[in-house]
Design an enzyme around this catalytic site. Structure first.
Site, PDB file in Angstrom:
ATOM      1  N   LYS A  13      -8.083  89.894  13.924  1.00 19.04           N
ATOM      2  CA  LYS A  13      -7.717  90.262  15.289  1.00 19.04           C
ATOM      3  C   LYS A  13      -7.902  88.998  16.139  1.00 19.04           C
ATOM      4  O   LYS A  13      -8.838  88.229  15.906  1.00 19.04           O
ATOM      5  CB  LYS A  13      -8.637  91.382  15.759  1.00 19.04           C
ATOM      6  CG  LYS A  13      -8.551  91.749  17.217  1.00 19.04           C
ATOM      7  CD  LYS A  13      -9.279  93.065  17.449  1.00 19.04           C
ATOM      8  CE  LYS A  13      -9.543  93.313  18.919  1.00 19.04           C
ATOM      9  NZ  LYS A  13      -9.267  94.698  19.308  1.00 19.04           N
ATOM     10  N   GLU A  41      -5.428 102.886  16.393  1.00 17.33           N
ATOM     11  CA  GLU A  41      -6.785 102.329  16.364  1.00 17.33           C
ATOM     12  C   GLU A  41      -7.591 103.087  17.395  1.00 17.33           C
ATOM     13  O   GLU A  41      -7.399 102.929  18.595  1.00 17.33           O
ATOM     14  CB  GLU A  41      -6.757 100.828  16.687  1.00 17.33           C
ATOM     15  CG  GLU A  41      -8.150 100.217  16.723  1.00 17.33           C
ATOM     16  CD  GLU A  41      -8.151  98.794  17.281  1.00 17.33           C
ATOM     17  OE1 GLU A  41      -7.177  98.035  17.030  1.00 17.33           O
ATOM     18  OE2 GLU A  41      -9.129  98.455  17.980  1.00 17.33           O
ATOM     19  N   ARG A  93     -15.605 103.802  21.618  1.00 15.37           N
ATOM     20  CA  ARG A  93     -16.152 103.495  22.948  1.00 15.37           C
ATOM     21  C   ARG A  93     -16.604 104.743  23.678  1.00 15.37           C
ATOM     22  O   ARG A  93     -17.090 104.655  24.810  1.00 15.37           O
ATOM     23  CB  ARG A  93     -15.091 102.791  23.814  1.00 15.37           C
ATOM     24  CG  ARG A  93     -14.693 101.450  23.281  1.00 15.37           C
ATOM     25  CD  ARG A  93     -13.705 100.751  24.185  1.00 15.37           C
ATOM     26  NE  ARG A  93     -12.996  99.751  23.418  1.00 15.37           N
ATOM     27  CZ  ARG A  93     -11.999  99.007  23.873  1.00 15.37           C
ATOM     28  NH1 ARG A  93     -11.594  99.140  25.121  1.00 15.37           N
ATOM     29  NH2 ARG A  93     -11.406  98.135  23.106  1.00 15.37           N
TER      30      ARG A  93
HETATM   31  C1  3PG Z   1      -8.790  96.034  22.290  1.00 11.31           C
HETATM   32  O1  3PG Z   1      -9.884  96.520  22.023  1.00 11.31           O
HETATM   33  O2  3PG Z   1      -8.048  95.588  21.426  1.00 11.31           O
HETATM   34  C2  3PG Z   1      -8.408  95.901  23.711  1.00 11.31           C
HETATM   35  O3  3PG Z   1      -9.261  96.607  24.554  1.00 11.31           O
HETATM   36  C3  3PG Z   1      -6.989  96.244  23.996  1.00 11.31           C
HETATM   37  O4  3PG Z   1      -6.692  95.519  25.099  1.00 11.31           O
HETATM   38  P1  3PG Z   1      -5.796  96.092  26.271  1.00 11.31           P
HETATM   39  O5  3PG Z   1      -6.493  97.312  26.805  1.00 11.31           O
HETATM   40  O6  3PG Z   1      -5.751  94.981  27.272  1.00 11.31           O
HETATM   41  O7  3PG Z   1      -4.452  96.405  25.696  1.00 11.31           O
END
Ligand code: 3PG
Length: 210
Positions: free
Chosen positions: A131, A43, A47
């Site tokens: 999600k 994924e 960003r």
């Molecule tokens: C996401 O977008 O799913 C999160 O930023 C992932 O979270 P994490 O960086 O805490 O694993």
């Protein structure tokens, strides 16, 4: 063969690597390292300015990996991500216009939910794969356990604060298909080009579900 919309994003890998990149070159190296470790999915979050180019480069250069676009926060990004070659879409939250934009692409997608009402709204729209974000801050395993019986149609990919240590307790839940996280691609490993470390982390994650 099932159409893209029917594909279950939750059943491809036990851990979905959530990745932020500053360059398409790094993205390709990361994707190759993940595949080598046994995780053929990524994924790629929208960003950074490099994100769409990174998706294009992975599609071109890393055969056999399922590439999704994450952090879709504006309706217009759904079409842009599809244009870059994304095969599924993920958003951290869900609004009516986001839902329509993601549906319009015809791609499978995971809308972000953190409450029972948000999950119910997605189910009403015919979306059963969701999600759960931010998982740890929103009640984590206890929340998902509590809603399994009242909202049985929803299946989740929890992300947000999950680690290699906490992933198994999520994966043991009946309403969890996979978990997502950024722990597979530590910033220092990417900065130093330590792709072997990413392969090792991916292999450990792939082994969480036999
Ligand atoms: C996401 O977008 O799913 C999160 O930023 C992932 O979270 P994490 O960086 O805490 O694993």
């Amino acid at each position: 063969m099932s159409s893209p919309r029917e594909m279950s994003v939750l059943d491809v890998v036990p851990v979905m690597p959530v990745v932020v990149v500053d360059s398409a070159t790094d993205a390709v190296s990361i994707a190759k390292a993940l595949v080598a470790g046994g995780l053929p999915a990524i994924e790629l979050t929208l960003r950074t300015p490099a994100a769409l180019d990174a998706i294009r480069a992975i599609v071109d250069e890393v055969p056999g990996i399922l590439v999704g676009a994450g952090t879709i926060v504006k309706p217009g990004q759904a079409k842009l991500a599809m244009g870059a070659g994304a095969q599924f879409l993920v958003s951290p939250g869900v609004t009516g216009s986001m839902l329509h934009a993601m549906q319009d692409t015809g791609l499978p997608f995971l809308p972000g939910t953190a409450t029972v009402s948000e999950a119910m709204a997605a189910l009403e729209a015919g979306i059963t794969e969701l999600k759960f974000f931010p998982a740890e801050a929103s009640g984590g395993v206890a929340f998902l356990k509590a809603i399994a019986s009242p909202v049985p149609a929803a299946r989740f990919c929890p992300t947000g604060g999950i680690t290699a240590a906490s992933a198994p307790s999520y994966l043991a839940l009946p309403n969890v298909g996979c978990v997502g996280g950024s722990w597979l691609t530590p910033a220092d490993a990417v900065a130093s080009g330590d792709w072997d470390r990413i392969t090792t982390l991916a292999a450990e994650a792939a082994a969480l579900v036999p």
